[in-house]
Design a protein around this motif. Structure first.
Motif, PDB file in Angstrom:
ATOM      1  N   GLU A   1       0.687  -1.173  -0.009  1.00  0.00           N
ATOM      2  CA  GLU A   1      -0.026  -0.380  -0.231  1.00  0.00           C
ATOM      3  C   GLU A   1       0.898   1.239   0.023  1.00  0.00           C
ATOM      4  OE1 GLU A   1      -2.555   0.665   3.440  1.00  0.00           O
ATOM      5  OE2 GLU A   1      -4.179  -0.140   2.023  1.00  0.00           O
ATOM      6  N   ALA A   2       2.045   1.356   0.784  1.00  0.00           N
ATOM      7  CA  ALA A   2       2.810   2.508   1.079  1.00  0.00           C
ATOM      8  C   ALA A   2       3.599   2.589  -0.401  1.00  0.00           C
ATOM      9  CB  ALA A   2       3.590   2.039   1.936  1.00  0.00           C
TER      10      ALA A   2
ATOM     11  N   VAL B   1      -1.937  11.314  10.865  1.00  0.00           N
ATOM     12  CA  VAL B   1      -0.987  10.240  11.217  1.00  0.00           C
ATOM     13  C   VAL B   1      -0.005   9.604  10.301  1.00  0.00           C
ATOM     14  CG1 VAL B   1      -0.871   7.764  12.166  1.00  0.00           C
ATOM     15  CG2 VAL B   1      -3.012   9.615  12.705  1.00  0.00           C
ATOM     16  N   LEU B   2       1.214   9.899  10.631  1.00  0.00           N
ATOM     17  CA  LEU B   2       2.163   9.622   9.540  1.00  0.00           C
ATOM     18  C   LEU B   2       2.378   7.862   9.736  1.00  0.00           C
ATOM     19  CD1 LEU B   2       5.332  11.677  10.323  1.00  0.00           C
ATOM     20  CD2 LEU B   2       3.856  11.911   8.430  1.00  0.00           C
ATOM     21  N   PRO B   3       2.808   7.452   8.353  1.00  0.00           N
ATOM     22  CA  PRO B   3       2.916   6.110   8.257  1.00  0.00           C
ATOM     23  C   PRO B   3       3.990   5.527   9.378  1.00  0.00           C
ATOM     24  CG  PRO B   3       3.169   7.084   6.157  1.00  0.00           C
ATOM     25  CD  PRO B   3       3.262   8.075   7.053  1.00  0.00           C
ATOM     26  N   SER B   4       3.907   4.274   9.611  1.00  0.00           N
ATOM     27  CA  SER B   4       5.057   3.579  10.590  1.00  0.00           C
ATOM     28  C   SER B   4       6.346   4.123   9.945  1.00  0.00           C
ATOM     29  CB  SER B   4       4.731   2.221  10.639  1.00  0.00           C
ATOM     30  OG  SER B   4       5.179   1.388   9.694  1.00  0.00           O
ATOM     31  N   LEU B   5       7.288   3.869  10.694  1.00  0.00           N
ATOM     32  CA  LEU B   5       8.822   4.372  10.291  1.00  0.00           C
ATOM     33  C   LEU B   5       9.355   3.359   9.269  1.00  0.00           C
ATOM     34  CD1 LEU B   5      11.097   6.192  11.012  1.00  0.00           C
ATOM     35  CD2 LEU B   5      11.768   4.796  12.964  1.00  0.00           C
ATOM     36  N   PRO B   6       9.211   2.275   9.078  1.00  0.00           N
ATOM     37  CA  PRO B   6       9.550   1.587   8.187  1.00  0.00           C
ATOM     38  C   PRO B   6       8.975   1.807   6.698  1.00  0.00           C
ATOM     39  CG  PRO B   6       9.310   0.034  10.064  1.00  0.00           C
ATOM     40  CD  PRO B   6       8.592   1.190  10.035  1.00  0.00           C
TER      41      PRO B   6
ATOM     42  N   LEU C   1       7.422   4.702   6.208  1.00  0.00           N
ATOM     43  CA  LEU C   1       7.723   6.240   5.833  1.00  0.00           C
ATOM     44  C   LEU C   1       9.147   6.009   4.964  1.00  0.00           C
ATOM     45  CD1 LEU C   1       6.882   9.218   5.949  1.00  0.00           C
ATOM     46  CD2 LEU C   1       8.295   9.380   8.155  1.00  0.00           C
ATOM     47  N   GLU C   2       9.943   5.313   5.591  1.00  0.00           N
ATOM     48  CA  GLU C   2      11.226   5.354   5.135  1.00  0.00           C
ATOM     49  C   GLU C   2      11.133   4.877   3.532  1.00  0.00           C
ATOM     50  OE1 GLU C   2      14.855   5.802   5.976  1.00  0.00           O
ATOM     51  OE2 GLU C   2      13.465   7.101   6.984  1.00  0.00           O
ATOM     52  N   LYS C   3      10.400   3.756   3.353  1.00  0.00           N
ATOM     53  CA  LYS C   3      10.082   3.253   1.811  1.00  0.00           C
ATOM     54  C   LYS C   3       9.558   4.355   1.004  1.00  0.00           C
ATOM     55  CE  LYS C   3      10.784  -0.428   0.699  1.00  0.00           C
ATOM     56  NZ  LYS C   3      11.832  -0.949  -0.178  1.00  0.00           N
ATOM     57  N   MET C   4       8.630   5.075   1.564  1.00  0.00           N
ATOM     58  CA  MET C   4       7.949   5.887   0.690  1.00  0.00           C
ATOM     59  C   MET C   4       8.868   7.073   0.534  1.00  0.00           C
ATOM     60  SD  MET C   4       4.320   6.186   2.589  1.00  0.00           S
ATOM     61  CE  MET C   4       3.522   7.312   1.382  1.00  0.00           C
TER      62      MET C   4
ATOM     63  N   GLU D   1      11.933   6.988   0.202  1.00  0.00           N
ATOM     64  CA  GLU D   1      13.103   6.179  -0.676  1.00  0.00           C
ATOM     65  C   GLU D   1      12.549   6.338  -2.346  1.00  0.00           C
ATOM     66  OE1 GLU D   1      14.249   2.671   0.786  1.00  0.00           O
ATOM     67  OE2 GLU D   1      15.554   3.618   2.462  1.00  0.00           O
ATOM     68  N   ILE D   2      11.268   6.163  -2.526  1.00  0.00           N
ATOM     69  CA  ILE D   2      10.552   6.108  -3.741  1.00  0.00           C
ATOM     70  C   ILE D   2      10.459   7.368  -4.240  1.00  0.00           C
ATOM     71  CG2 ILE D   2       8.368   5.359  -4.844  1.00  0.00           C
ATOM     72  CD1 ILE D   2       8.285   2.775  -2.945  1.00  0.00           C
ATOM     73  N   VAL D   3       9.875   8.311  -3.469  1.00  0.00           N
ATOM     74  CA  VAL D   3       9.565   9.660  -3.914  1.00  0.00           C
ATOM     75  C   VAL D   3      10.762  10.357  -4.528  1.00  0.00           C
ATOM     76  CG1 VAL D   3       8.460  11.887  -3.289  1.00  0.00           C
ATOM     77  CG2 VAL D   3       7.253   9.575  -2.863  1.00  0.00           C
ATOM     78  N   GLY D   4      11.809  10.320  -3.511  1.00  0.00           N
ATOM     79  CA  GLY D   4      13.092  11.008  -3.666  1.00  0.00           C
ATOM     80  C   GLY D   4      14.244  10.381  -4.498  1.00  0.00           C
TER      81      GLY D   4
END
Length: 368
Positions: A205-206, A344-349, A351-354, A356-359
């Protein structure tokens, strides 16, 4: 009878080695440096983005001070895994805001995307931004009518009175998403709104959501890390009409402007997102000396008062004290709508994955 000067013992000065992101503004202030020296501290700062701090080696450092909780959580988790726990201090708060210029804010207000917040009777300095409507414009949706989602609206298409004369797409510019907490937090806000006011709860989903929101964040390219400096520069309006910065950077500018010119800067204003995420920057103490510094900046009344003078919301000061402080200096007091949505932010793992994908972030991990 002996004469001469009485020699008092000299307090030894401890040099603190620190990695810091945007909150270095506080530690580089001359008055803060003087107060820290009075207590026997000198802080030597290595500057870098919050996420870069968390991803790089921090052996040999006494403190690290990323600008938001996600990066601090990364550091705490890695140190706990290595059985090297840390101490966390939260000396002040500075919300994420969207900084813009009056003409652009008024265009959004006329469009029904922003709403003027009540002020002191003069031109409004603060607005609430409807994040759903704002992102809809970038998606090609205006007043309920959808056109090609790839064809997002541009400023000159909604500016009927020709106030801004800008043909760029309507987007907020962030600092480097791969490095800066402000950019990562804004990514989380956009993801929350685009996901129906909910955070993704699975990796699939993320990843899908990250690819969907990527054009809303990097369509105009990844700018430099000094987004606030650009916004406050004379050419800022021509570079980025809307910039994601921290509230303290705006308030500090207004306090300086009032002190030097006896008036506020009425051309620069803030948009408070209707969907908000309150993040508390955490000073991470890695050594005993670092813990002493963290306790000092969190508890010392003079340092806490100076933080307020630099635009920060201090933890020890109630809202009444901040209100009184700004009113005394003739700065309009920020207010937010009571019905704003708390994101609410996504969980830390995730958020990190997102991020990396966006940037399209490179792997800079040196290990903790």
């Amino acid at each position: 009878m002996a004469s001469g000067n009485l020699l008092l013992p000299v307090r030894p000065v401890v040099t603190i080695e620190a990695k810091m992101a945007s909150k270095r503004d506080f530690f580089q202030d001359p008055e803060v440096e003087r107060l820290l020296m009075k207590h026997g501290f000198r802080v030597h700062i290595t500057s870098m983005g919050s996420r870069e701090i968390a991803k790089q080696n921090y052996d040999g450092y006494d403190v690290v001070f990323p600008s938001g909780q996600p990066a601090a959580d990364l550091i705490s988790r890695e140190r706990a895994r290595a059985n090297r726990p840390v101490l966390l201090y939260r000396p002040f708060i500075s919300p994420i805001v969207l900084a813009t210029y009056r003409d652009y804010a008024e265009v959004l207000a006329t469009e029904g995307v922003a709403e003027r917040l009540p002020g002191s009777g003069g031109p409004p300095m603060y607005y609430t931004l409807d994040m759903r409507k704002f992102l809809d414009l970038a998606r090609g949706k205006r007043k309920g009518v959808q056109r090609d989602p790839e064809d997002g609206y541009r400023w000159d298409e909604i500016d009927d009175k020709n106030h801004v004369r800008n043909g760029n797409k309507i987007l907020a510019q962030t600092s480097d998403i791969c490095e800066a907490n402000s950019a990562g937090t804004y990514l989380g806000l956009v993801a929350f709104v685009e996901h129906g006011n909910d955070a993704p709860d699975s990796e699939a989903e993320a990843e899908q959501l990250a690819r969907r929101i990527k054009p809303l964040l990097v369509e105009q390219g990844l700018p430099s890390s000094e987004r606030a400096d650009t916004y406050l520069s004379p050419d800022g309006q021509g570079i980025a009409p809307i910039s994601v910065i921290y509230e303290h950077q705006f308030l500090a500018h207004q306090l300086r402007h009032e002190a030097h010119k006896d008036e506020t800067d009425d051309e620069r204003v803030l948009l408070y997102p209707s969907t908000r995420f309150v993040t508390e920057p955490q000073l991470v103490a890695l050594t005993g000396d670092g813990a002493r510094l963290g306790e000092l900046v969190s508890e010392d009344p003079e340092l806490q008062h100076r933080a307020m003078e630099l635009g920060f919301r201090t933890r020890g000061a109630g809202s009444d004290e901040l209100t009184r402080f700004l009113i005394e200096r003739r700065i309009p007091v920020p207010t937010t709508s009571s019905d704003d949505t708390r994101a609410v932010l996504p969980s830390l793992p995730l958020l990190e994955k997102m991020i990396e994908i966006v940037g399209d972030c490179p792997d800079r991990t040196d290990g903790p």
